[in-house]
Design a protein around this motif. Structure first.
Motif, PDB file in Angstrom:
ATOM      1  N   LYS A   1       9.710  11.836  -8.753  1.00 56.29           N
ATOM      2  CA  LYS A   1       9.196  11.562  -7.405  1.00 56.29           C
ATOM      3  C   LYS A   1       9.903  10.351  -6.792  1.00 56.29           C
TER       4      LYS A   1
ATOM      5  N   ARG B   1       0.849  -1.202   0.000  1.00 56.85           N
ATOM      6  CA  ARG B   1       0.000   0.000   0.000  1.00 56.85           C
ATOM      7  C   ARG B   1       0.887   1.256   0.000  1.00 56.85           C
ATOM      8  N   HIS B   2       1.890   1.263   0.848  1.00 65.73           N
ATOM      9  CA  HIS B   2       2.794   2.413   0.907  1.00 65.73           C
ATOM     10  C   HIS B   2       3.462   2.641  -0.449  1.00 65.73           C
TER      11      HIS B   2
ATOM     12  N   CYS C   1       0.533   3.483  -3.243  1.00 66.69           N
ATOM     13  CA  CYS C   1      -0.245   4.701  -2.994  1.00 66.69           C
ATOM     14  C   CYS C   1       0.636   5.909  -2.677  1.00 66.69           C
ATOM     15  N   ASP C   2       1.543   5.771  -1.727  1.00 66.39           N
ATOM     16  CA  ASP C   2       2.339   6.918  -1.298  1.00 66.39           C
ATOM     17  C   ASP C   2       3.438   7.277  -2.299  1.00 66.39           C
ATOM     18  N   LEU C   3       4.095   6.281  -2.881  1.00 67.33           N
ATOM     19  CA  LEU C   3       5.187   6.574  -3.812  1.00 67.33           C
ATOM     20  C   LEU C   3       4.706   6.747  -5.254  1.00 67.33           C
TER      21      LEU C   3
ATOM     22  N   SER D   1      -4.630   5.277  -6.140  1.00 67.50           N
ATOM     23  CA  SER D   1      -5.714   5.500  -5.177  1.00 67.50           C
ATOM     24  C   SER D   1      -6.358   4.164  -4.848  1.00 67.50           C
TER      25      SER D   1
END
Length: 128
Positions: free
Chosen positions: A85, A19-20, A23-25, A29
């Motif tokens: 990113k 999930r990290h 979603c975060d990297l 969604s």
């Protein structure tokens, strides 16, 4: 929500770690989840992906990298932005950002693309 005709589902070793990453990297969604099954349905632009944490028995049969021989390509709008990113997050890049040349019937296209491995070793290619 419209479902794509083909939606890959990955067996993962740790749903929260995945999930990290996704979603975060990467900016996916969560469309919905089933906590009791450790399952996530994710989307990024028009791309969809399902993740489910494998049982101890399933995971014992897998060796890293889990997705050996499979290359999942995600078509997204801002490939250089996502690449930057990941660089800023110090995430390992498997194949650096390049501009490729492909013939599609009688047309030559020049998409930018790069590739990373997810935490379980699934090969992910992001392309324009």
């Amino acid at each position: 929500m419209d479902y794509q005709a083909v939606i890959p589902e990955f067996v993962v070793s740790d749903i929260e770690k995945s999930r990290h990453f996704y979603c975060d990297l990467l900016g996916f969604s969560v469309e919905y989840e089933r906590l009791e099954e450790k399952f996530l349905f994710l989307s990024l632009e028009d791309c969809q992906l399902m993740l489910e944490e494998g049982s101890a028995e399933e995971l014992a049969q897998l060796t890293y990298p889990f997705g050996r021989g499979v290359n999942i390509s995600f078509g997204i709008a801002d490939v250089p932005g996502l690449y930057q990113k990941l660089l800023e997050a110090d995430y390992p890049i498997h194949r650096p950002l390049i501009k490729r040349e492909f013939r599609v019937e009688n047309t030559i296209i020049y998409p930018q693309e790069f590739a990373v491995l997810d935490p379980d070793g699934y090969f992910l290619r992001f392309t324009e």
